[in-house]
Write a protein that holds these residues in place. Structure first.
Motif, PDB file in Angstrom:
ATOM      1  N   UNK A  73       0.805  -1.223   0.000  1.00  0.00           N
ATOM      2  CA  UNK A  73       0.000   0.000   0.000  1.00  0.00           C
ATOM      3  C   UNK A  73       0.845   1.283   0.000  1.00  0.00           C
ATOM      4  N   UNK A  74       2.079   1.187  -0.445  1.00  0.00           N
ATOM      5  CA  UNK A  74       2.934   2.378  -0.551  1.00  0.00           C
ATOM      6  C   UNK A  74       3.238   2.703  -2.015  1.00  0.00           C
ATOM      7  N   UNK A  75       2.472   2.098  -2.920  1.00  0.00           N
ATOM      8  CA  UNK A  75       2.783   2.226  -4.338  1.00  0.00           C
ATOM      9  C   UNK A  75       2.452   3.555  -4.965  1.00  0.00           C
ATOM     10  N   UNK A  76       1.654   4.379  -4.308  1.00  0.00           N
ATOM     11  CA  UNK A  76       1.291   5.675  -4.882  1.00  0.00           C
ATOM     12  C   UNK A  76       1.752   6.842  -4.015  1.00  0.00           C
ATOM     13  N   UNK A  77       2.517   6.557  -2.971  1.00  0.00           N
ATOM     14  CA  UNK A  77       3.001   7.615  -2.089  1.00  0.00           C
ATOM     15  C   UNK A  77       4.237   8.283  -2.697  1.00  0.00           C
TER      16      UNK A  77
END
Length: 206
Positions: A73-77
């Motif tokens: 869940x860090x792919x768009x940060x």
């Protein structure tokens, strides 16, 4: 490509992975030409959903290994924010901190503060030489190392996603296909199998 054209996808994937392993061995020669120092090289790959961090360990001018770490869940940060957070977690105990840390990106204005924090952590761990430099190289040989680490991060992320896709296909995907084949209104959530054993036609046991 020949195997893929023949729809031999598993063999194609195996050959592709072997080629990448060979390329990786060749690319490691880049690190051997670096200055004789101890340094970690940290880079990131993102796919919009998850992220993968890869670290190369260079000691005495030679690459002695590497690790990658999945960050769900860090792919768009923001890449800099993700890497800064990773650094503070990875080097928290201070024992692993080298004299030089090269990182792909950092939040604007955070380098000096993070560099000071690394020195403090290294000193708290009892390390005698507490000098630590943190840099985000944009050109030259050090930048080449960052690009190599980023490529390895991307490869690791792709392989992780491929494994997840296979798991999906073999579990929920298979259940959906079975439900469709049997004409069920929805995929089965529970399957029971019974084996009936007989001894010469009698003494049936399930």
């Amino acid at each position: 490509m020949d195997c893929a054209a023949k729809m031999q996808y598993e063999r194609a994937a195996a050959i592709r992975d072997k080629i990448r392993d060979i390329e990786g061995l060749m690319e490691r020669q880049i690190a051997i030409r670096t200055e004789k120092s101890e340094q970690d090289i940290i880079a990131l790959a993102q796919d919009g959903l998850d992220a993968m961090v890869h670290i190369f360990y260079v000691r005495g001018g030679r690459m002695i290994g590497g690790d990658h770490f999945a960050l769900p869940r860090e792919g768009s940060e923001d890449p800099g924010e993700v890497l800064a957070e990773f650094i503070t977690q990875y080097y928290e105990d201070g024992n692993l901190i080298p004299r030089h840390v090269l990182v792909q990106a950092l939040p604007e204005g955070s380098r000096e503060q993070l560099e000071m924090w690394l020195r403090q952590q290294k000193g708290a761990a009892g390390t005698t030489r507490q000098t630590v430099s943190l840099a985000t190289p944009k050109r030259g040989e050090k930048h080449d190392l960052i690009l190599l680490a980023a490529k390895n991060a991307a490869d690791a992320l792709e392989k992780r996603n491929a494994r997840a896709s296979i798991r999906e296909e073999r579990t929920t995907g298979a259940a959906a296909a079975l439900g469709k084949a049997l004409g069920l209104p929805c995929p089965p959530r529970r399957i029971e199998g019974y084996d009936i054993s007989n001894t010469q036609g009698v003494l049936s046991v399930a």
